[in-house]
Motif scaffolding. Structure first.
Motif, PDB file in Angstrom:
ATOM      1  N   LEU A  87       0.837  -1.194   0.000  1.00  0.00           N
ATOM      2  CA  LEU A  87       0.000   0.000   0.000  1.00  0.00           C
ATOM      3  C   LEU A  87       0.876   1.249   0.000  1.00  0.00           C
ATOM      4  CD1 LEU A  87      -2.987   0.840   0.298  1.00  0.00           C
ATOM      5  CD2 LEU A  87      -2.602   0.915   2.751  1.00  0.00           C
ATOM      6  N   HIS A  88       0.582   2.195  -0.877  1.00  0.00           N
ATOM      7  CA  HIS A  88       1.388   3.417  -0.920  1.00  0.00           C
ATOM      8  C   HIS A  88       0.895   4.392   0.144  1.00  0.00           C
ATOM      9  CE1 HIS A  88       3.372   7.033  -2.310  1.00  0.00           C
ATOM     10  NE2 HIS A  88       4.179   6.228  -3.001  1.00  0.00           N
ATOM     11  N   PRO A  89       1.829   5.017   0.869  1.00  0.00           N
ATOM     12  CA  PRO A  89       1.381   5.915   1.945  1.00  0.00           C
ATOM     13  C   PRO A  89       0.597   7.128   1.447  1.00  0.00           C
ATOM     14  CG  PRO A  89       3.772   5.990   1.698  1.00  0.00           C
ATOM     15  CD  PRO A  89       3.296   4.858   0.851  1.00  0.00           C
ATOM     16  N   ALA A  90       0.717   7.457   0.170  1.00  0.00           N
ATOM     17  CA  ALA A  90      -0.016   8.622  -0.337  1.00  0.00           C
ATOM     18  C   ALA A  90      -1.372   8.236  -0.939  1.00  0.00           C
ATOM     19  CB  ALA A  90       0.821   9.363  -1.376  1.00  0.00           C
ATOM     20  N   GLN A  91      -1.743   6.954  -0.788  1.00  0.00           N
ATOM     21  CA  GLN A  91      -3.030   6.496  -1.316  1.00  0.00           C
ATOM     22  C   GLN A  91      -4.182   7.339  -0.737  1.00  0.00           C
ATOM     23  OE1 GLN A  91      -4.405   4.896  -3.835  1.00  0.00           O
ATOM     24  NE2 GLN A  91      -3.441   2.949  -3.363  1.00  0.00           N
ATOM     25  N   ARG A  92      -5.176   7.645  -1.578  1.00  0.00           N
ATOM     26  CA  ARG A  92      -6.343   8.393  -1.082  1.00  0.00           C
ATOM     27  C   ARG A  92      -7.094   7.546  -0.043  1.00  0.00           C
ATOM     28  NH1 ARG A  92     -10.077   8.052  -4.644  1.00  0.00           N
ATOM     29  NH2 ARG A  92      -8.858   6.671  -5.964  1.00  0.00           N
ATOM     30  N   PRO A  93      -7.669   8.162   0.988  1.00  0.00           N
ATOM     31  CA  PRO A  93      -8.409   7.389   1.994  1.00  0.00           C
ATOM     32  C   PRO A  93      -9.458   6.469   1.376  1.00  0.00           C
ATOM     33  CG  PRO A  93      -8.112   9.609   2.783  1.00  0.00           C
ATOM     34  CD  PRO A  93      -7.562   9.585   1.377  1.00  0.00           C
ATOM     35  N   ALA A  94     -10.170   6.926   0.333  1.00  0.00           N
ATOM     36  CA  ALA A  94     -11.221   6.083  -0.253  1.00  0.00           C
ATOM     37  C   ALA A  94     -10.645   4.784  -0.806  1.00  0.00           C
ATOM     38  CB  ALA A  94     -11.939   6.856  -1.360  1.00  0.00           C
ATOM     39  N   ALA A  95      -9.363   4.806  -1.197  1.00  0.00           N
ATOM     40  CA  ALA A  95      -8.748   3.610  -1.767  1.00  0.00           C
ATOM     41  C   ALA A  95      -7.894   2.864  -0.741  1.00  0.00           C
ATOM     42  CB  ALA A  95      -7.901   3.999  -2.978  1.00  0.00           C
ATOM     43  N   ALA A  96      -7.941   3.283   0.512  1.00  0.00           N
ATOM     44  CA  ALA A  96      -7.143   2.630   1.564  1.00  0.00           C
ATOM     45  C   ALA A  96      -8.033   2.313   2.761  1.00  0.00           C
ATOM     46  CB  ALA A  96      -5.984   3.538   1.973  1.00  0.00           C
ATOM     47  N   GLN A  97      -9.277   1.939   2.481  1.00  0.00           N
ATOM     48  CA  GLN A  97     -10.235   1.728   3.578  1.00  0.00           C
ATOM     49  C   GLN A  97      -9.802   0.618   4.529  1.00  0.00           C
ATOM     50  OE1 GLN A  97     -13.484   3.506   4.384  1.00  0.00           O
ATOM     51  NE2 GLN A  97     -11.844   4.784   3.601  1.00  0.00           N
ATOM     52  N   GLY A  98      -9.213  -0.459   3.968  1.00  0.00           N
ATOM     53  CA  GLY A  98      -8.802  -1.579   4.829  1.00  0.00           C
ATOM     54  C   GLY A  98      -7.757  -1.142   5.843  1.00  0.00           C
TER      55      GLY A  98
END
Ligand SMILES: *Cc1c(COP(=O)(O)O)cnc(C)c1O
Length: 502
Positions: free
Chosen positions: A109-120
């Protein structure tokens, strides 16, 4: 005695990977290009490119594998043997946690991922916050700080923000007991405050009268750990936090010793406002060698508005449900880039879920039982030479004094520690806490068997018996490790950690 000759491993000079380099050797050769070549200057502008290649080592795969494998065997780690390093909680790190942290959804997972795409990931962080808040009895949590000491800095900055917000500018000093871990006074100075030491009473707790005489309206914060670094639970803890609060100070709990009390008592109930966790101690993140770690903080309601930004929140019915909240006008700001060491969160959350509330309590109970068992065994084999500093039921660790050993047998705590290496044990913490002469701080943790604890006690007994015959053996130890005695002052002050490319 005549000293044994060096072992082949000790004679072998540790070579670096650069010295092994031979031009033209390769560990991996990529397949040839099967698409049209794009000129490098079209991909990366000239000004951003090196004029010449970097001086990387050129080496074949078997040599690389052997190099790193040999280096790893020159080290002592928890998977190699008993590691009773007091104050560090060197407990077993379940291998299951590595599997979970390594799952692609976690590791990639990239730390700059948008919250909507990092829900888990955000969901895991939110649930970890909830669990940590429950464990210490303070509901508002930030996972941001990256170590216990970083959590301490966050806590002192929170205390300052709290006082400033109330227009109280007189407070310039922080109280810490003289048993405090070195990071406590260091943090206080770093935050621009003055350290005020509080003495220790005859039973190893805070000297209440001394505390009372120093608690006035110049005090911003009281900082302590309980059980303290002597491994002793302070029976006056509620009175101590009451004195701090009555003088208007924020009460900070250094949670490095949480392994003694998880599921049994809660710093929030003891009256503290801010607690840090060392996930790399109590919650099974592998540690040593400087990281990565995590030092989340949990805080009381009066301090919560100042927490670092952003916080991880759950929005009921929101889209996305788990989000980062930047809208915190009173926040002390950011403490680091991104959101903390996420892999650490996965491991610690896995630990909490796999043990559950009952299991966490049991872990602490067994940690305390193991420490008291080992203390009893050491009293049998070494009671005269290494008496316990404060003779009470201990928490998860305890402190012995090597002063009689030094006087009667002519060896110091350092010599005992070095000789333990020859028995295959990592030494306990030595010369800390400072108020005990020739201190030896021992923490066995809950993950060691009774056989291991017995064998360790017997090794200590054997070293003392040997010293009574010939102290020179311990004075020149160790003999079996990759290196003999080091010049520790120079190693610490002038470390050589980089080999320039040849
Ligand atoms: C380890 C420790 C700290 C500091 O924690 P780090 O994560 O190493 O920065 C603070 N207080 C006590 C009592 C500790 O044992």
């Amino acid at each position: 005695m005549t000293l044994p000759a060096d072992t082949p491993q000790q004679r072998e000079r540790a070579t670096t990977i650069f010295e092994k380099s031979v031009p033209g050797r390769r560990a991996f050769v990529p397949p040839g290009l099967d698409v049209p070549e794009i000129p490098m200057s079209d991909l990366i502008p000239d000004r951003a490119r090196r004029a010449s290649p970097p001086g990387l080592p050129e080496i074949a795969e078997p040599e690389i594998v052997r190099h790193y494998n040999r280096m790893s065997r020159r080290n002592f780690d928890l998977d190699a043997g008993f590691y009773p390093l007091g104050s560090c909680t060197m407990k077993h790190n379940p291998k299951l946690h590595e599997r979970l942290a390594g799952l692609p959804g976690n590791a990639r997972l990239h730390p700059a991922q948008r919250p909507a795409a990092a829900q888990g990931a955000l969901k895991l962080m939110w649930h970890l916050q909830e669990a940590l808040g429950e464990i210490v009895g303070l509901r508002a949590v930030s996972l941001q700080p990256s170590a216990g000491s970083h959590g301490e800095l966050a806590g002192v900055l929170l205390a300052r923000a709290y006082h400033e917000d109330r227009g109280d500018a007189r407070r310039t000093r922080v109280l810490t007991p003289d048993t405090a871990h070195g990071t406590n006074p260091a943090t206080v100075s770093m935050a621009g405050y003055e350290v005020v030491k509080v003495g220790t009473s005859g039973d190893g707790g805070v000297d209440i009268e001394d505390l009372r005489s120093k608690a006035d309206d110049t005090i911003a914060c009281l900082m302590l750990t309980n059980p303290n670094t002597l491994g002793l639970f302070d029976r006056n803890i509620e009175e101590i936090t009451r004195i701090a609060r009555d003088c208007g100070a924020v009460a900070y709990y250094d949670g490095a010793n949480l392994n003694a009390i998880m599921g049994i008592s809660r710093p929030g109930d003891m009256g503290f406002d801010v607690v840090h966790f060392n996930l790399h101690k109590s919650f099974t993140q592998p540690h040593g060698g400087g990281g990565p770690g995590a030092g989340p903080i949990a805080v009381s309601e009066r301090v919560a508005p100042y927490l670092p930004v952003p916080t991880v929140v759950r929005r009921e019915g929101g889209d996305p449900q788990f989000d980062l909240d930047f809208d915190r006008p009173k926040s002390i700001g950011r403490l680091r880039g991104f959101h903390g060491n996420y892999g650490v969160f996965v491991r610690s959350y896995a630990y909490i879920c796999s043990l559950g509330a009952e299991g966490l309590r049991e872990a602490s109970e067994i940690a305390v039982l193991n420490a008291n068992y080992l203390l009893a065994r050491l009293k049998e084999v070494a009671g005269d030479a290494l008496p316990v500093a404060f003779d009470r039921i201990c928490g998860h660790e305890f402190v012995l004094s090597g002063a009689p050993m030094k006087r009667d047998l002519g060896i110091r705590t350092l010599d005992l520690a070095k000789r333990l290496l020859d028995h295959g044990y990592h030494p306990p913490t030595v010369y800390f806490p400072l108020l005990v002469e020739e201190a030896l701080l021992i923490e066995p943790t809950e993950t060691e068997t009774r056989e291991t604890l017995d064998a360790f006690a017997e090794a200590v007994g054997a070293i003392l018996a040997e010293a009574a015959e010939d102290p020179a053996i311990a004075l020149h130890a160790p003999y079996t490790t990759p290196v003999r005695r080091l010049d520790e002052a120079t190693a610490a002050r002038r470390p050589v950690v980089r080999q320039p490319p040849t």
